[in-house]
Design a protein around this motif. Structure first.
Motif, PDB file in Angstrom:
ATOM      1  N   TYR A  74      37.457   3.173 -26.098  1.00 25.20           N
ATOM      2  CA  TYR A  74      36.093   2.909 -25.180  1.00 25.20           C
ATOM      3  C   TYR A  74      36.243   2.035 -24.181  1.00 25.20           C
ATOM      4  O   TYR A  74      35.941   2.294 -23.101  1.00 25.20           O
ATOM      5  CB  TYR A  74      34.964   2.712 -26.145  1.00 25.20           C
ATOM      6  N   ALA A  75      36.730   0.910 -24.611  1.00 26.31           N
ATOM      7  CA  ALA A  75      36.966  -0.172 -23.421  1.00 26.31           C
ATOM      8  C   ALA A  75      38.007   0.291 -22.425  1.00 26.31           C
ATOM      9  O   ALA A  75      37.887   0.013 -21.156  1.00 26.31           O
ATOM     10  CB  ALA A  75      37.402  -1.396 -24.254  1.00 26.31           C
ATOM     11  N   ALA A  77      38.726   3.436 -21.404  1.00 31.84           N
ATOM     12  CA  ALA A  77      38.052   4.573 -20.758  1.00 31.84           C
ATOM     13  C   ALA A  77      37.086   3.990 -19.792  1.00 31.84           C
ATOM     14  O   ALA A  77      36.547   4.647 -18.876  1.00 31.84           O
ATOM     15  CB  ALA A  77      37.450   5.615 -21.746  1.00 31.84           C
ATOM     16  N   THR A  78      36.308   2.995 -20.263  1.00 32.46           N
ATOM     17  CA  THR A  78      35.258   2.668 -19.337  1.00 32.46           C
ATOM     18  C   THR A  78      35.574   1.417 -18.521  1.00 32.46           C
ATOM     19  O   THR A  78      34.614   0.798 -17.972  1.00 32.46           O
ATOM     20  CB  THR A  78      33.798   2.131 -20.296  1.00 32.46           C
ATOM     21  N   GLU A  79      36.666   1.105 -18.514  1.00 30.66           N
ATOM     22  CA  GLU A  79      37.300  -0.011 -17.816  1.00 30.66           C
ATOM     23  C   GLU A  79      36.608  -1.351 -18.131  1.00 30.66           C
ATOM     24  O   GLU A  79      36.208  -2.099 -17.241  1.00 30.66           O
ATOM     25  CB  GLU A  79      37.299   0.350 -16.184  1.00 30.66           C
ATOM     26  N   GLN A  80      36.284  -1.416 -19.419  1.00 33.41           N
ATOM     27  CA  GLN A  80      35.611  -2.755 -19.746  1.00 33.41           C
ATOM     28  C   GLN A  80      36.629  -3.620 -20.721  1.00 33.41           C
ATOM     29  O   GLN A  80      36.208  -4.035 -21.732  1.00 33.41           O
ATOM     30  CB  GLN A  80      34.475  -2.369 -20.660  1.00 33.41           C
ATOM     31  N   THR A  81      37.766  -3.494 -20.517  1.00 27.88           N
ATOM     32  CA  THR A  81      38.853  -4.097 -21.270  1.00 27.88           C
ATOM     33  C   THR A  81      38.502  -5.778 -21.328  1.00 27.88           C
ATOM     34  O   THR A  81      39.094  -6.557 -22.159  1.00 27.88           O
ATOM     35  CB  THR A  81      40.141  -3.811 -20.823  1.00 27.88           C
ATOM     36  N   PHE A 132      29.549  -4.452 -25.697  1.00 25.95           N
ATOM     37  CA  PHE A 132      29.458  -3.256 -24.627  1.00 25.95           C
ATOM     38  C   PHE A 132      28.052  -2.774 -24.558  1.00 25.95           C
ATOM     39  O   PHE A 132      27.574  -2.100 -23.422  1.00 25.95           O
ATOM     40  CB  PHE A 132      30.001  -1.949 -25.491  1.00 25.95           C
ATOM     41  N   LEU A 136      23.575  -2.944 -21.215  1.00 29.15           N
ATOM     42  CA  LEU A 136      22.719  -1.621 -21.306  1.00 29.15           C
ATOM     43  C   LEU A 136      21.249  -1.906 -21.686  1.00 29.15           C
ATOM     44  O   LEU A 136      20.331  -1.193 -21.615  1.00 29.15           O
ATOM     45  CB  LEU A 136      23.252  -0.625 -22.208  1.00 29.15           C
TER      46      LEU A 136
END
Length: 137
Positions: A74-75, A77-81, A132, A136
């Motif tokens: 997920y990190a 794929a969403t560029e939130q590493t 994450f 939101l």
């Protein structure tokens, strides 16, 4: 390559490695005991104590992959590493420690140490989840 990318790949390598070792062990066991059929119980119950622990180590790594690997992917794929990079290597180290302890022993102390290693992984995953979700909210 970020720490998240590296740990995601290494987790997959760990699962594949355990599978290869398990396949080799089952082949050896079948030859050594002259098994007439190559049917193995999925939980490893028909093997020696080590074979059982090896089977459980592999399955345990697979069972934990959805929440650990899922958050890592997920990190990515969403560029939130940035959320996972700081603790990714600690999660992998705890995963390897848990696997090693499981393969080595099923004593009460080993089970407690294995649980501590699991809690480290689980706690970090919960922390990542909040990382994450926080933007939101």
């Amino acid at each position: 390559m970020t720490a998240t990318h590296a740990v995601f790949l290494h987790y997959i390598v760990l699962i594949v490695f355990l599978l290869l070792v398990l396949a080799g062990y089952r082949t050896y066991f079948a030859q050594a005991t002259k098994m007439k059929t190559l049917k193995f119980a999925p939980d490893g119950s028909g093997l020696t104590d080590f074979g059982y622990r090896l089977t459980r180590a592999h399955m345990n790594a697979v069972e934990c992959f959805p929440f650990i690997g899922g958050l890592l992917i997920y990190a990515i794929a969403t560029e939130q590493t940035a959320v996972t990079d700081g603790l990714a290597h600690i999660v992998m180290a705890a995963r390897v420690i848990q696997t090693g302890i499981l393969m080595a022993s099923t004593s009460n102390l080993a089970i407690q140490l294995r649980f501590v290693a699991f809690l480290v992984q689980f706690g970090i995953c919960i922390y990542w989840l909040f990382g994450f979700l926080a933007p939101l909210m």
